[in-house]
Design a protein around this motif. Structure first.
Motif, PDB file in Angstrom:
ATOM      1  N   LEU A 123       0.810  -1.204  -0.287  1.00  0.00           N
ATOM      2  CA  LEU A 123      -0.260  -0.103   0.177  1.00  0.00           C
ATOM      3  C   LEU A 123       0.898   1.192  -0.034  1.00  0.00           C
ATOM      4  O   LEU A 123       0.696   2.140  -0.877  1.00  0.00           O
ATOM      5  N   SER A 124       1.774   1.366   0.930  1.00  0.00           N
ATOM      6  CA  SER A 124       2.641   2.790   1.019  1.00  0.00           C
ATOM      7  C   SER A 124       3.894   2.672   0.083  1.00  0.00           C
ATOM      8  O   SER A 124       4.367   3.504   0.064  1.00  0.00           O
ATOM      9  N   ALA A 125       4.176   1.348  -0.176  1.00  0.00           N
ATOM     10  CA  ALA A 125       5.487   1.302  -1.106  1.00  0.00           C
ATOM     11  C   ALA A 125       6.869   1.375  -0.164  1.00  0.00           C
ATOM     12  O   ALA A 125       7.965   1.506  -0.664  1.00  0.00           O
ATOM     13  N   LEU A 126       6.475   1.606   1.102  1.00  0.00           N
ATOM     14  CA  LEU A 126       7.598   1.723   2.143  1.00  0.00           C
ATOM     15  C   LEU A 126       8.261   0.154   2.454  1.00  0.00           C
ATOM     16  O   LEU A 126       7.680  -0.734   2.162  1.00  0.00           O
ATOM     17  N   PRO A 127       9.390   0.213   2.756  1.00  0.00           N
ATOM     18  CA  PRO A 127       9.975  -1.157   3.217  1.00  0.00           C
ATOM     19  C   PRO A 127       9.079  -1.791   4.486  1.00  0.00           C
ATOM     20  O   PRO A 127       8.457  -1.225   5.207  1.00  0.00           O
ATOM     21  N   ASN A 128       8.861  -3.191   4.392  1.00  0.00           N
ATOM     22  CA  ASN A 128       8.281  -3.750   5.288  1.00  0.00           C
ATOM     23  C   ASN A 128       8.926  -4.270   6.550  1.00  0.00           C
ATOM     24  O   ASN A 128      10.194  -3.799   6.712  1.00  0.00           O
ATOM     25  N   ARG A 129       8.309  -5.000   7.425  1.00  0.00           N
ATOM     26  CA  ARG A 129       9.378  -5.174   8.935  1.00  0.00           C
ATOM     27  C   ARG A 129      10.451  -5.913   8.648  1.00  0.00           C
ATOM     28  O   ARG A 129      11.393  -5.667   8.942  1.00  0.00           O
ATOM     29  N   ASN A 130      10.644  -7.163   7.510  1.00  0.00           N
ATOM     30  CA  ASN A 130      11.765  -7.652   7.356  1.00  0.00           C
ATOM     31  C   ASN A 130      12.656  -6.826   6.891  1.00  0.00           C
ATOM     32  O   ASN A 130      14.072  -6.762   7.306  1.00  0.00           O
ATOM     33  N   LEU A 131      12.653  -6.266   5.917  1.00  0.00           N
ATOM     34  CA  LEU A 131      13.608  -5.429   5.092  1.00  0.00           C
ATOM     35  C   LEU A 131      14.069  -4.214   6.297  1.00  0.00           C
ATOM     36  O   LEU A 131      15.182  -3.815   6.189  1.00  0.00           O
ATOM     37  N   PHE A 132      13.348  -3.628   7.192  1.00  0.00           N
ATOM     38  CA  PHE A 132      13.655  -2.493   8.045  1.00  0.00           C
ATOM     39  C   PHE A 132      14.594  -3.231   8.996  1.00  0.00           C
ATOM     40  O   PHE A 132      15.528  -2.722   9.355  1.00  0.00           O
ATOM     41  N   ARG A 133      14.439  -4.416   9.405  1.00  0.00           N
ATOM     42  CA  ARG A 133      15.101  -4.988  10.287  1.00  0.00           C
ATOM     43  C   ARG A 133      16.606  -5.240   9.690  1.00  0.00           C
ATOM     44  O   ARG A 133      17.831  -5.401  10.461  1.00  0.00           O
ATOM     45  N   ALA A 134      16.704  -5.595   8.433  1.00  0.00           N
ATOM     46  CA  ALA A 134      17.926  -5.875   7.913  1.00  0.00           C
ATOM     47  C   ALA A 134      18.559  -4.554   7.740  1.00  0.00           C
ATOM     48  O   ALA A 134      19.700  -4.377   7.983  1.00  0.00           O
ATOM     49  N   HIS A 135      17.904  -3.215   7.275  1.00  0.00           N
ATOM     50  CA  HIS A 135      18.400  -2.052   7.446  1.00  0.00           C
ATOM     51  C   HIS A 135      18.942  -1.593   8.780  1.00  0.00           C
ATOM     52  O   HIS A 135      20.137  -1.063   9.073  1.00  0.00           O
TER      53      HIS A 135
ATOM     54  N   GLY B  59      -8.963   5.345   4.538  1.00  0.00           N
ATOM     55  CA  GLY B  59      -7.947   4.836   5.348  1.00  0.00           C
ATOM     56  C   GLY B  59      -6.731   4.786   4.633  1.00  0.00           C
ATOM     57  O   GLY B  59      -5.592   5.091   5.107  1.00  0.00           O
ATOM     58  N   ASP B  60      -6.978   4.031   3.631  1.00  0.00           N
ATOM     59  CA  ASP B  60      -5.703   3.591   2.730  1.00  0.00           C
ATOM     60  C   ASP B  60      -5.097   4.688   2.244  1.00  0.00           C
ATOM     61  O   ASP B  60      -3.671   5.070   2.103  1.00  0.00           O
ATOM     62  N   GLN B  61      -5.593   5.965   1.734  1.00  0.00           N
ATOM     63  CA  GLN B  61      -5.251   7.319   1.283  1.00  0.00           C
ATOM     64  C   GLN B  61      -4.581   7.865   2.412  1.00  0.00           C
ATOM     65  O   GLN B  61      -3.495   8.481   1.985  1.00  0.00           O
ATOM     66  N   VAL B  62      -5.178   7.641   3.709  1.00  0.00           N
ATOM     67  CA  VAL B  62      -4.323   8.450   4.804  1.00  0.00           C
ATOM     68  C   VAL B  62      -3.048   7.612   4.895  1.00  0.00           C
ATOM     69  O   VAL B  62      -1.820   8.404   5.201  1.00  0.00           O
ATOM     70  N   ILE B  63      -2.821   6.415   4.818  1.00  0.00           N
ATOM     71  CA  ILE B  63      -1.785   5.679   5.117  1.00  0.00           C
ATOM     72  C   ILE B  63      -0.631   6.079   4.094  1.00  0.00           C
ATOM     73  O   ILE B  63       0.460   6.184   4.239  1.00  0.00           O
ATOM     74  N   ILE B  64      -1.066   6.228   2.699  1.00  0.00           N
ATOM     75  CA  ILE B  64      -0.264   6.599   1.645  1.00  0.00           C
ATOM     76  C   ILE B  64       0.041   8.069   1.947  1.00  0.00           C
ATOM     77  O   ILE B  64       1.565   8.382   1.595  1.00  0.00           O
ATOM     78  N   HIS B  65      -0.744   9.083   2.160  1.00  0.00           N
ATOM     79  CA  HIS B  65      -0.215  10.387   2.453  1.00  0.00           C
ATOM     80  C   HIS B  65       0.823  10.525   3.513  1.00  0.00           C
ATOM     81  O   HIS B  65       1.804  11.102   3.365  1.00  0.00           O
ATOM     82  N   THR B  66       0.611   9.747   4.632  1.00  0.00           N
ATOM     83  CA  THR B  66       1.518   9.724   5.748  1.00  0.00           C
ATOM     84  C   THR B  66       2.550   9.180   5.410  1.00  0.00           C
ATOM     85  O   THR B  66       3.775   9.477   5.720  1.00  0.00           O
ATOM     86  N   ALA B  67       2.656   8.066   4.728  1.00  0.00           N
ATOM     87  CA  ALA B  67       4.295   7.472   4.112  1.00  0.00           C
ATOM     88  C   ALA B  67       4.742   8.552   3.343  1.00  0.00           C
ATOM     89  O   ALA B  67       6.247   8.630   3.550  1.00  0.00           O
ATOM     90  N   ARG B  68       4.245   9.092   2.555  1.00  0.00           N
ATOM     91  CA  ARG B  68       4.944  10.128   1.700  1.00  0.00           C
ATOM     92  C   ARG B  68       5.291  11.308   2.466  1.00  0.00           C
ATOM     93  O   ARG B  68       6.734  11.664   2.373  1.00  0.00           O
ATOM     94  N   ARG B  69       4.639  11.861   3.483  1.00  0.00           N
ATOM     95  CA  ARG B  69       5.214  12.800   4.405  1.00  0.00           C
ATOM     96  C   ARG B  69       6.386  12.356   5.352  1.00  0.00           C
ATOM     97  O   ARG B  69       7.448  13.120   5.554  1.00  0.00           O
TER      98      ARG B  69
ATOM     99  N   VAL C 116      15.824   5.731   7.051  1.00  0.00           N
ATOM    100  CA  VAL C 116      14.768   4.711   6.519  1.00  0.00           C
ATOM    101  C   VAL C 116      13.574   4.634   7.127  1.00  0.00           C
ATOM    102  O   VAL C 116      13.500   4.904   8.233  1.00  0.00           O
ATOM    103  N   ALA C 117      12.240   4.872   6.300  1.00  0.00           N
ATOM    104  CA  ALA C 117      10.897   4.849   6.817  1.00  0.00           C
ATOM    105  C   ALA C 117      10.183   3.690   6.346  1.00  0.00           C
ATOM    106  O   ALA C 117      10.347   3.210   5.201  1.00  0.00           O
ATOM    107  N   ALA C 118       9.542   2.936   7.226  1.00  0.00           N
ATOM    108  CA  ALA C 118       9.123   1.678   6.880  1.00  0.00           C
ATOM    109  C   ALA C 118       7.476   1.607   7.518  1.00  0.00           C
ATOM    110  O   ALA C 118       7.563   2.246   8.576  1.00  0.00           O
ATOM    111  N   ARG C 119       6.937   0.736   7.169  1.00  0.00           N
ATOM    112  CA  ARG C 119       5.604   0.522   7.829  1.00  0.00           C
ATOM    113  C   ARG C 119       5.451  -1.041   8.137  1.00  0.00           C
ATOM    114  O   ARG C 119       5.837  -1.971   7.581  1.00  0.00           O
ATOM    115  N   LEU C 120       5.216  -0.923   9.590  1.00  0.00           N
ATOM    116  CA  LEU C 120       5.014  -2.236  10.268  1.00  0.00           C
ATOM    117  C   LEU C 120       3.747  -2.904  10.059  1.00  0.00           C
ATOM    118  O   LEU C 120       3.937  -4.006   9.878  1.00  0.00           O
ATOM    119  N   ALA C 121       2.710  -2.431  10.440  1.00  0.00           N
ATOM    120  CA  ALA C 121       1.530  -3.072  10.293  1.00  0.00           C
ATOM    121  C   ALA C 121       0.412  -1.812  10.486  1.00  0.00           C
ATOM    122  O   ALA C 121       0.572  -1.007  11.212  1.00  0.00           O
TER     123      ALA C 121
END
Length: 546
Positions: free
Chosen positions: A388-400, A437-447, A457-462
């Motif tokens: 949805l947000s195109a941000l790294p997920n939990r697994n990729l964030f942990r690697a970073h 709600g999805d649009q709010v998530i997308i705008h939040t990720a961009r901000r 690095v910014a990521a979305r956990l859940a």
């Protein structure tokens, strides 16, 4: 009277020569027909085996894509549809494998198919567990099993299928070589027999000529016999030559079909005669490299010119090792076509040596894997990013995070983990629906991304929970300053189709090494600080330990 007694022997000898020629002609025709039938049967079986193996390879890739779609989609109806397609592909795979096993009799190929069956038996339960977890909304579990267990199994299966294809091709080429040798032996036998028969006819003719002066009738009779024998010989030889020409044309047509199959599969083969410095490329290689055959004779230097400059040294080292160690090599590299297009290829080769151990020949293949590379990159992105947000997920964030802590340990600088939880998101979801709600998530990720450095690095956990990783910090206050910017940016109103909405954010911060030296302790500290911030009120920021 000696002449009278010798005449029947000469006639008998001449008759034997004619019979010999007839027998040789018939046997040669039968042998050529047999070789043609063997070649047709061999080509048909090989084409069927290649077709089934390529279908199996495609099904393996499609099944993995279906698993990825089941894991990544939130729509239960789509998941059910993908699951049904997954099952149907499994049945197609087993049917294709059964066809290949039915067509395969060589012990080596049978053993490879048994190993493929074993690999499938090991991988099937894992894939089923991924599908079941995805259907039960256990997306994180499904994704973890998909990446950690199913993907390596699939890569082993794909590599093994490639090995089976190479083995089939080698066996097919060896059989073609044996048939060609048999055809050449048949031709030589016929020519040798014809020469012997011609020599015998010449000897008989000399005897007959010597007796012409004493008996005219005998002369005419012998001449007539010789004329008939010569006519029969010419007719037999011409017929055999026509048959050989027809079979040769059929062989050339079969070779052309093989070239077409290789071109369609993006596969070309080459043969390097090291001893004499000659290199042969199939037409498929010229097409793959975008080179015209005319005016461009195959050479190792021409090949290196089209290898990507960044990959050239690694490829040359692989060739040197193969020539020195007598070991086959397999290298994935890039090529640059004359129009500037870059494609990915997989090159495999093995070396043949003489009795003294010197390399005399190298045989290899080049296969276009550009599409495979693109699919793998797409799958990697799907597996490591939030759809949805195109941000790294939990697994990729942990690697970073793990790598960032290693860098911070070496540099002596600080790093920070900021756990962000949106305030008021549930109310928007309940009032305006999940699409809003999805649009709010997308705008939040961009901000989030706009408010931090490119190196952070910014990521979305859940759900409505995000996390930010900051590196190269001097003091914890710097992380709090960034958190303040995030609170201000995220709290700005968001314009939706249903109206203008606004959310806040509560942030918990843990700093390395002040609040922990491992990923686990930092994430736990940031989580605890975030809950403290939530308790303090909307838009609050708390540092771990405060």
């Amino acid at each position: 009277m000696p002449h009278t007694r010798a005449t029947p022997y000469l006639a008998a000898a001449f008759t034997l020569v004619i019979i010999l020629m007839l027998v040789v002609a018939v046997l040669g025709w039968i042998r050529v027909e047999a070789l043609h039938s063997q070649m047709d049967h061999l080509t048909q079986r090989h084409a069927e085996k290649l077709d089934r193996m390529h279908r199996m390879r495609s099904i393996v890739r499609e099944r993995f894509i279906r698993m990825s779609l089941i894991v990544s989609t939130d729509d239960p109806f789509l998941r059910d549809e993908y699951a049904q397609e997954f099952g149907a592909l499994a049945r197609e795979f087993m049917a294709a494998r059964a066809d290949v096993e039915r067509l395969t009799t060589e012990p080596t190929e049978v053993a490879l198919l048994e190993e493929l069956r074993r690999l499938n038996a090991l991988g099937t339960p894992i894939m089923v567990s991924v599908v079941e977890a995805g259907l039960e909304d256990q997306q994180e579990l499904a994704l973890s099993v998909l990446l950690d267990q199913s993907l390596p199994k699939q890569e082993r299966v794909m590599a093994h299928i490639d090995l089976i294809l190479d083995t089939f091709q080698q066996a097919y080429q060896q059989a073609l070589d044996e048939l060609a040798q048999a055809r050449e032996q048949t031709r030589r036998t016929f020519l040798l027999t014809a020469m012997v028969a011609t020599l015998l006819i010449f000897i008989i003719a000399l005897n007959v000529t010597g007796r012409i002066q004493r008996q005219q009738e005998d002369l005419l009779s012998q001449v007539e016999v010789r004329r008939r024998a010569e006519a029969l010989l010419r007719e037999t030889q011409e017929g055999l030559e026509r048959t050989v020409a027809e079979r040769t044309a059929a062989l050339l047509e079969t070779t052309a079909r093989l070239e077409d199959a290789q071109r369609i599969a993006g596969l070309g083969h080459w043969d390097w005669d090291i001893e004499h410095g000659r290199l042969h490329w199939s037409d498929s290689i010229y097409q793959l490299f975008g080179i015209e055959r005319s005016g461009h004779p195959a050479s190792y230097e021409l090949f290196l010119e089209h290898v990507h400059p960044d990959d050239r040294e690694a490829l040359q080292q692989a060739v040197k090792r193969a020539l020195a160690d007598d070991a086959p090599y397999r290298v994935d590299h890039r090529i640059v076509r004359p129009d500037g297009e870059v494609r990915h290829v997989r090159e495999e080769a093995e070396v043949t040596r003489d009795e003294q151990g010197r390399p005399v020949r190298m045989l290899g293949t080049v296969r276009d894997i550009t599409a495979d590379q693109a699919v793998q990159q797409q799958l990697w992105h799907l597996a490591h990013h939030d759809p949805l947000s195109a941000l790294p997920n939990r697994n990729l964030f942990r690697a970073h995070l793990d790598k960032a802590l290693e860098r911070a340990s070496r540099s002596g600088k600080k790093a920070a983990v900021m756990l962000c939880d949106l305030d008021g998101f549930k109310a928007i979801n309940d009032r305006y629906g999940h699409a809003a709600g999805d649009q709010v998530i997308i705008h939040t990720a961009r901000r989030l991304k706009e408010s931090i450095r490119r190196s952070d690095v910014a990521a979305r956990l859940a759900g409505d929970e995000f996390v930010v990783l900051l590196e190269d910090l001097g003091e914890p206050d710097e992380a709090q300053q960034v958190a303040g910017k995030l609170v201000e940016a995220i709290s700005q109103p968001i314009a939706l189709a249903s109206g203008e909405v606004a959310v806040g954010v509560s942030i918990g911060i843990a700093v390395y090494p002040d609040h922990g030296e491992t990923s686990e302790t930092l994430m736990a500290g940031a989580d605890a600080a975030m809950y403290a911030a939530k308790a303090a009120g909307k838009g609050s920021i708390r540092l771990a330990g405060d």
